[in-house]
Design a protein around this motif. Structure first.
Motif, PDB file in Angstrom:
ATOM      1  N   ARG A 103       0.828  -1.210   0.000  1.00 19.49           N
ATOM      2  CA  ARG A 103       0.000   0.000   0.000  1.00 19.49           C
ATOM      3  C   ARG A 103       0.865   1.264   0.000  1.00 19.49           C
ATOM      4  N   ARG A 104       2.016   1.202   0.654  1.00 23.10           N
ATOM      5  CA  ARG A 104       2.949   2.334   0.539  1.00 23.10           C
ATOM      6  C   ARG A 104       3.381   2.522  -0.918  1.00 23.10           C
ATOM      7  N   MET A 105       3.499   1.434  -1.651  1.00 24.86           N
ATOM      8  CA  MET A 105       3.927   1.488  -3.046  1.00 24.86           C
ATOM      9  C   MET A 105       2.795   1.880  -4.001  1.00 24.86           C
ATOM     10  N   ASP A 106       1.623   2.165  -3.450  1.00 20.64           N
ATOM     11  CA  ASP A 106       0.522   2.690  -4.266  1.00 20.64           C
ATOM     12  C   ASP A 106       0.691   4.179  -4.564  1.00 20.64           C
ATOM     13  N   ALA A 107       1.586   4.843  -3.862  1.00 26.06           N
ATOM     14  CA  ALA A 107       1.777   6.285  -4.059  1.00 26.06           C
ATOM     15  C   ALA A 107       2.540   6.538  -5.356  1.00 26.06           C
ATOM     16  N   GLU A 108       2.002   7.426  -6.194  1.00 22.99           N
ATOM     17  CA  GLU A 108       2.669   7.792  -7.453  1.00 22.99           C
ATOM     18  C   GLU A 108       4.073   8.316  -7.177  1.00 22.99           C
ATOM     19  N   LEU A 109       4.998   8.005  -8.075  1.00 22.96           N
ATOM     20  CA  LEU A 109       6.378   8.456  -7.931  1.00 22.96           C
ATOM     21  C   LEU A 109       6.579   9.795  -8.625  1.00 22.96           C
ATOM     22  N   ASN A 110       7.371  10.635  -8.013  1.00 15.50           N
ATOM     23  CA  ASN A 110       7.625  11.979  -8.557  1.00 15.50           C
ATOM     24  C   ASN A 110       8.892  11.937  -9.413  1.00 15.50           C
ATOM     25  N   TRP A 111       8.735  11.520 -10.654  1.00 12.98           N
ATOM     26  CA  TRP A 111       9.883  11.397 -11.541  1.00 12.98           C
ATOM     27  C   TRP A 111      10.331  12.761 -12.062  1.00 12.98           C
ATOM     28  N   LEU A 128      13.496  -8.471  -1.602  1.00 10.68           N
ATOM     29  CA  LEU A 128      14.322  -8.313  -2.793  1.00 10.68           C
ATOM     30  C   LEU A 128      13.579  -7.659  -3.963  1.00 10.68           C
ATOM     31  N   PRO A 129      12.349  -8.065  -4.322  1.00 11.82           N
ATOM     32  CA  PRO A 129      11.715  -7.405  -5.468  1.00 11.82           C
ATOM     33  C   PRO A 129      11.470  -5.919  -5.247  1.00 11.82           C
ATOM     34  N   PHE A 130      11.164  -5.532  -4.013  1.00 11.22           N
ATOM     35  CA  PHE A 130      11.014  -4.121  -3.697  1.00 11.22           C
ATOM     36  C   PHE A 130      12.341  -3.388  -3.856  1.00 11.22           C
ATOM     37  N   PHE A 131      13.427  -3.971  -3.332  1.00 10.71           N
ATOM     38  CA  PHE A 131      14.714  -3.285  -3.418  1.00 10.71           C
ATOM     39  C   PHE A 131      15.174  -3.142  -4.864  1.00 10.71           C
ATOM     40  N   ILE A 132      14.927  -4.127  -5.698  1.00  8.27           N
ATOM     41  CA  ILE A 132      15.335  -4.034  -7.108  1.00  8.27           C
ATOM     42  C   ILE A 132      14.656  -2.836  -7.771  1.00  8.27           C
ATOM     43  N   LEU A 133      13.391  -2.596  -7.468  1.00  6.46           N
ATOM     44  CA  LEU A 133      12.670  -1.438  -8.013  1.00  6.46           C
ATOM     45  C   LEU A 133      13.193  -0.139  -7.413  1.00  6.46           C
ATOM     46  N   PHE A 134      13.445  -0.152  -6.112  1.00  9.26           N
ATOM     47  CA  PHE A 134      13.973   1.030  -5.438  1.00  9.26           C
ATOM     48  C   PHE A 134      15.339   1.398  -6.010  1.00  9.26           C
ATOM     49  N   GLU A 135      16.195   0.397  -6.191  1.00 15.40           N
ATOM     50  CA  GLU A 135      17.531   0.631  -6.736  1.00 15.40           C
ATOM     51  C   GLU A 135      17.445   1.241  -8.136  1.00 15.40           C
ATOM     52  N   ALA A 136      16.546   0.740  -8.973  1.00 18.23           N
ATOM     53  CA  ALA A 136      16.392   1.285 -10.329  1.00 18.23           C
ATOM     54  C   ALA A 136      15.974   2.753 -10.283  1.00 18.23           C
ATOM     55  N   MET A 137      15.068   3.079  -9.377  1.00 18.21           N
ATOM     56  CA  MET A 137      14.608   4.456  -9.224  1.00 18.21           C
ATOM     57  C   MET A 137      15.739   5.382  -8.815  1.00 18.21           C
ATOM     58  N   GLN A 138      16.740   4.867  -8.095  1.00 18.93           N
ATOM     59  CA  GLN A 138      17.810   5.682  -7.530  1.00 18.93           C
ATOM     60  C   GLN A 138      19.003   5.860  -8.470  1.00 18.93           C
ATOM     61  N   GLN A 139      18.907   5.379  -9.706  1.00 18.14           N
ATOM     62  CA  GLN A 139      20.070   5.444 -10.597  1.00 18.14           C
ATOM     63  C   GLN A 139      20.409   6.886 -10.994  1.00 18.14           C
ATOM     64  N   PRO A 140      21.639   7.322 -10.761  1.00 14.04           N
ATOM     65  CA  PRO A 140      22.033   8.687 -11.140  1.00 14.04           C
ATOM     66  C   PRO A 140      21.958   8.868 -12.658  1.00 14.04           C
ATOM     67  N   GLN A 141      21.522  10.019 -13.105  1.00 16.04           N
ATOM     68  CA  GLN A 141      21.422  10.390 -14.513  1.00 16.04           C
ATOM     69  C   GLN A 141      20.393   9.575 -15.310  1.00 16.04           C
ATOM     70  N   ALA A 142      19.895   8.475 -14.762  1.00 17.47           N
ATOM     71  CA  ALA A 142      18.920   7.674 -15.507  1.00 17.47           C
ATOM     72  C   ALA A 142      17.915   7.039 -14.553  1.00 17.47           C
ATOM     73  N   PRO A 143      17.262   7.849 -13.719  1.00 23.21           N
ATOM     74  CA  PRO A 143      16.347   7.269 -12.727  1.00 23.21           C
ATOM     75  C   PRO A 143      15.207   6.483 -13.381  1.00 23.21           C
ATOM     76  N   GLY A 144      15.124   5.221 -13.039  1.00 24.65           N
ATOM     77  CA  GLY A 144      14.036   4.380 -13.528  1.00 24.65           C
ATOM     78  C   GLY A 144      14.137   3.959 -14.978  1.00 24.65           C
ATOM     79  N   GLN A 145      15.242   4.277 -15.644  1.00 24.82           N
ATOM     80  CA  GLN A 145      15.326   3.974 -17.075  1.00 24.82           C
ATOM     81  C   GLN A 145      16.010   2.648 -17.359  1.00 24.82           C
ATOM     82  N   HIS A 146      16.626   2.064 -16.363  1.00 26.44           N
ATOM     83  CA  HIS A 146      17.165   0.709 -16.472  1.00 26.44           C
ATOM     84  C   HIS A 146      17.369   0.188 -15.055  1.00 26.44           C
ATOM     85  N   LEU A 147      17.680  -1.079 -14.920  1.00 25.73           N
ATOM     86  CA  LEU A 147      17.950  -1.653 -13.611  1.00 25.73           C
ATOM     87  C   LEU A 147      19.226  -1.083 -13.017  1.00 25.73           C
TER      88      LEU A 147
END
Length: 596
Positions: free
Chosen positions: A70-78, A500-519
Motif C-alpha cells: 500500500r505504501r507502493m501505491d503512491a505515485e512516484l515523482n519522476w 528483494l523485489p522491492f529493493f530491485i525497483l527502489f535501486e532502479a529508481m535511484q540510478q544517477p542520470q537515468a532514474p528508472g530507465q534501467h535496472l
C-alpha cells in the motif's frame, strides 16, 4: 511410420521431481538459490525472524507485505524529460513491446503450477516444470507429436505438422469471415463435463480454449499478439526452408517435414537468442553490467559459487542429480529480480490506428475471461510500430522502473485476494512470494557479490555504503505516511532488510542520470547471471562458435541440407528487425489492420 512420428517430437527432458534434491535443500524441483544456498543468517527476515522457517510468523509477515504494497501505491515523482511531450513516468529508452518480451522470456524460463503467494510454502505445487531454458518451449511445447494441438496439419491426408496454428481475427461487431487474416492465436470451443456453457445462444459460440503450448501466453491481448508474432515468423521460416530445399529432394514425406520443422525452429531460436542478448538485455540492464556480461571475456560468479561454497557440489551423487534434473532457476531471480517487469506496465495502450485500450480491458481480453468475444477483433490486432520503434515511429513507451505499479495490476477480478489480508493485486503477490521463499537478504547478497566481484559493488554507493542505503530506504518509506500506515517498527525492519523485489525497483529508481530507465547494478547482476548463463549453456551446439547470426544460420542449415536454405535471412539483432522481416516473408506490408 510410428517410429518416424516419435522422432518428430521435440527432445524435452523429463519433468519428474528429484525428491532427494528437494528434501536435502527444502527446495522444489526446478529451483535453486542464486550463488549458493544462504545460511540462516543470510536469509531475508521480517522483524528479525525468517518467515520461511517460522509458519507461526506468517500473519505478521503478510500484514507487513500488505502495508508495504500500500505504501507502493503512491505515485512516484519522476524528474521531467527534455522532451516535454513525454510523460514523466514514461521511459523513452524502452518501448513497451519489451515489457511483454520480458514476460515471454519469463514464461520460457519458469512454469509453476501454483504461485508461491497462493500455496504459502515451497512444495511440489511450486516446482518449476521447465527443464530447458530459453529454448522456446513456451512457443513450441513438446513438438508436433507431443503437443499436436499447437500445430496445423500440412496436408489433409497425413500426419505432417510443421507450422504453428493461428486463428482468424474478426472485424468489430461481426462474426469471423473467411477473408479475415490469421492474426490471432488459434482458439476453439470445448465440450464441458460440468454442463457449463459460456456461449450466447443463437449469437456467438464461446471460444474458451487457446490452442497454444503455454496457456500463460494468453494472459492478455498483447501477450497473445506477441505469441502470434513469433508463430508468424516460424511459419514464414518454414516456407523459406521449403523454397530452399534441393529440387531433387523428396519433400512430401514425414522425414522431409521433420527436417524442415527442425531447421525453422532452430533458426527462430537463434534469432530469439540474438535479440535477447543484443536488444532486450541492452535496454534493461545497467550499462556497465551489460558490458561485463555481453563481451567475449565474461565470467559467471554464480557458476563459480557452485564449486566453492555449496556443499552439495562436493557430493558427486548430488551433482549427478542436479545434472539429470535439468534447468534450475534461482529463486532470487524468479521471485525477486525478474519481477521488475511488472513496474514497466503502462496504464493504457494505443493498440493500433483504430483503438486505445486501458490496462484492465487489456488484461481481461483472453479466452478464459472473455470467450464470447473471441477471436480478437480488429481493435485488438497490434500494429507493431506502436510497440517497437520501427522506421522512426513513436511507440507506447514503458513505464519507468520504480516501486509503483499501474492501477490495472490491482484489478480484483484478475488478481483477487489470496489470503485473509484481502489485499488484491499483483504487487502484494510479488512481495509475499519473495518473503516466503527463503531468499538471500539484500545485505547478505551484496556482501557475497562483493567477495566475488568487488568492482560491481564498489561502483554503486547504494550498494557499497550500508548506512547510506538504509537511510535512503528509511526516508522513502516514511515519506508518504498516508499510504500503507507503516509504523516506525515497520520502517526500520524494511529499511534494514527490504524484500528483494522491492529493493530491485527502489535501486532502479535511484540510478544517477537515468532514474528508472534501467535496472541498477544488483538487479542487473542477478538478471545477467541467469539470462546470459542460460544463453551460454543452451546455445545450439552447431552455432555455439558462430560470430554472427548469418554464420549461425549457415551452420544450422548445414545440419539438414547440402545448401544454405537460410542464406536470405538477414542479420536480426533487434525486435524492430524481427517485425520487419516477419512482414516481408509473411506478405504483411499492406496488411489490414496494419502490421507495421
Amino acid at each position: 511410420m510410428q517410429n518416424a512420428t516419435k522422432a518428430f517430437a521435440l527432445p524435452i527432458k523429463g519433468t519428474t521431481p528429484i525428491d532427494d534434491l528437494a528434501d536435502r535443500h527444502g527446495m522444489p524441483s526446478g529451483f535453486r538459490h542464486f550463488l549458493n544456498t544462504p545460511n540462516a543468517s543470510q536469509r531475508f527476515k521480517a522483524y528479525g525472524i525468517d518467515p520461511s522457517t517460522a509458519p507461526e510468523h506468517s500473519l505478521k509477515v503478510r500484514a507487513l507485505m500488505n502495508r508495504l504494497s500500500r505504501r507502493m501505491d503512491a505515485e512516484l515523482n519522476w524528474p521531467p524529460h527534455d522532451d516535454a511531450t513525454i510523460e514523466r513516468w514514461e521511459n523513452p529508452l524502452i518501448p513497451s513491446g519489451y515489457t511483454y518480451l520480458l514476460q515471454f522470456v519469463a514464461h520460457d524460463l519458469v512454469h509453476s503450477a501454483i504461485p508461491l503467494s497462493v500455496t504459502g510454502t515451497l512444495d511440489a505445487d511450486t516446482a518449476n516444470a521447465r527443464r530447458t531454458a530459453l529454448k522456446l518451449e513456451t512457443l513450441f511445447g513438446s513438438g508436433p507429436v507431443g503437443s499436436p494441438f499447437v500445430y496445423a496439419q500440412d496436408t489433409p491426408n497425413d500426419e505432417r505438422r510443421t507450422k504453428l496454428r493461428l486463428g482468424r481475427m474478426r472485424w468489430k461487431d461481426k462474426e469471423v469471415e473467411s477473408g479475415c487474416p490469421f492474426r490471432d492465436i488459434a482458439r476453439t470451443p470445448a465440450e464441458n463435463v460440468t454442463g457449463i456453457d459460456r456461449s450466447i445462444a443463437g449469437h456467438r459460440i464461446a471460444l474458451t480454449e487457446a490452442l497454444i503450448a503455454d496457456p500463460r501466453n494468453d494472459d492478455h491481448a498483447i501477450m497473445s499478439q506477441l505469441t502470434a508474432l513469433f508463430a508468424l515468423l516460424h511459419n514464414g521460416l518454414v516456407d523459406v526452408v521449403r523454397r530452399g530445399e534441393p529440387a531433387t529432394a523428396i519433400n512430401a514425406n514425414l522425414g522431409a517435414a521433420y527436417k524442415r520443422f527442425l531447421c525453422a525452429r532452430d533458426a527462430l531460436t537463434s534469432i530469439y537468442h540474438a535479440i535477447i542478448r543484443n536488444d532486450l538485455m541492452r535496454r534493461v540492464l545497467h550499462p556497465a553490467i551489460h558490458a561485463a556480461y555481453c563481451g567475449p571475456t565474461r565470467s559467471f560468479i554464480d557458476r563459480a559459487a557452485h564449486s566453492d561454497h555449496d556443499p552439495a557440489d562436493h557430493d558427486p551423487a548430488m551433482h549427478g542429480l542436479r545434472e539429470r534434473n535439468g534447468w534450475q532457476v534461482p529463486l532470487e531471480f524468479s521471485h525477486g529480480a525478474f519481477r521488475f517487469g511488472h513496474a514497466m506496465v503502462r496504464p493504457e495502450y494505443v493498440i493500433n490506428d483504430l483503438a486505445t485500450h486501458d490496462l484492465s480491458k487489456t488484461l481481461e481480453k483472453t479466452s478464459a475471461n472473455d470467450p464470447v468475444n473471441m477471436p480478437l477483433d480488429s481493435t485488438w490486432i497490434v500494429r507493431w510500430s506502436r510497440f517497437f520503434q520501427i522506421q522512426g515511429s513513436r511507440p507506447n513507451f514503458s513505464r519507468r522502473i520504480g516501486p509503483f505499479l499501474s492501477d490495472g495490476l490491482g484489478n480484483d477480478q484478475i488478481f483477487p485476494a489470496v489470503d485473509a489480508t484481502n489485499r488484491v493485486g499483483l504487487l502484494y503477490r510479488d512481495l509475499l512470494g519473495a518473503a516466503l521463499a527463503g531468499l538471500w537478504s539484500v545485505e547478505a547478497l551484496i556482501d557475497e557479490i562483493a567477495i566475488r566481484r568487488p568492482s560491481f559493488i564498489d561502483s554503486s554507493r547504494l550498494l557499497a555504503d550500508r548506512p547510506y542505503r538504509v537511510s535512503r530506504l528509511r526516508e522513502w518509506l516514511a515519506s508518504e505516511p498516508s499510504y500503507g500506515g507503516l509504523s516506525a517498527e515497520d520502517i526500520e525492519t524494511l529499511a534494514n532488510d527490504p524484500p528483494l523485489p522491492f529493493f530491485i525497483l527502489f535501486e532502479a529508481m535511484q540510478q544517477p542520470q537515468a532514474p528508472g530507465q534501467h535496472l541498477g547494478p544488483l538487479g542487473s547482476i542477478i538478471v545477467s547471471e541467469v539470462i546470459f548463463g542460460a544463453l551460454e549453456h543452451n546455445a545450439l551446439p552447431v552455432a555455439r562458435n558462430a560470430g554472427s547470426l548469418s554464420e549461425a544460420l549457415a551452420a544450422i542449415s548445414a545440419q539438414y541440407y547440402p545448401t544454405n536454405v537460410l542464406e536470405d535471412v538477414p542479420e536480426i539483432a533487434r525486435m524492430d528487425q524481427l517485425v520487419e522481416f516477419t512482414a516481408e516473408i509473411g506478405g504483411l506490408h499492406q496488411a489490414v489492420p496494419a502490421f507495421l
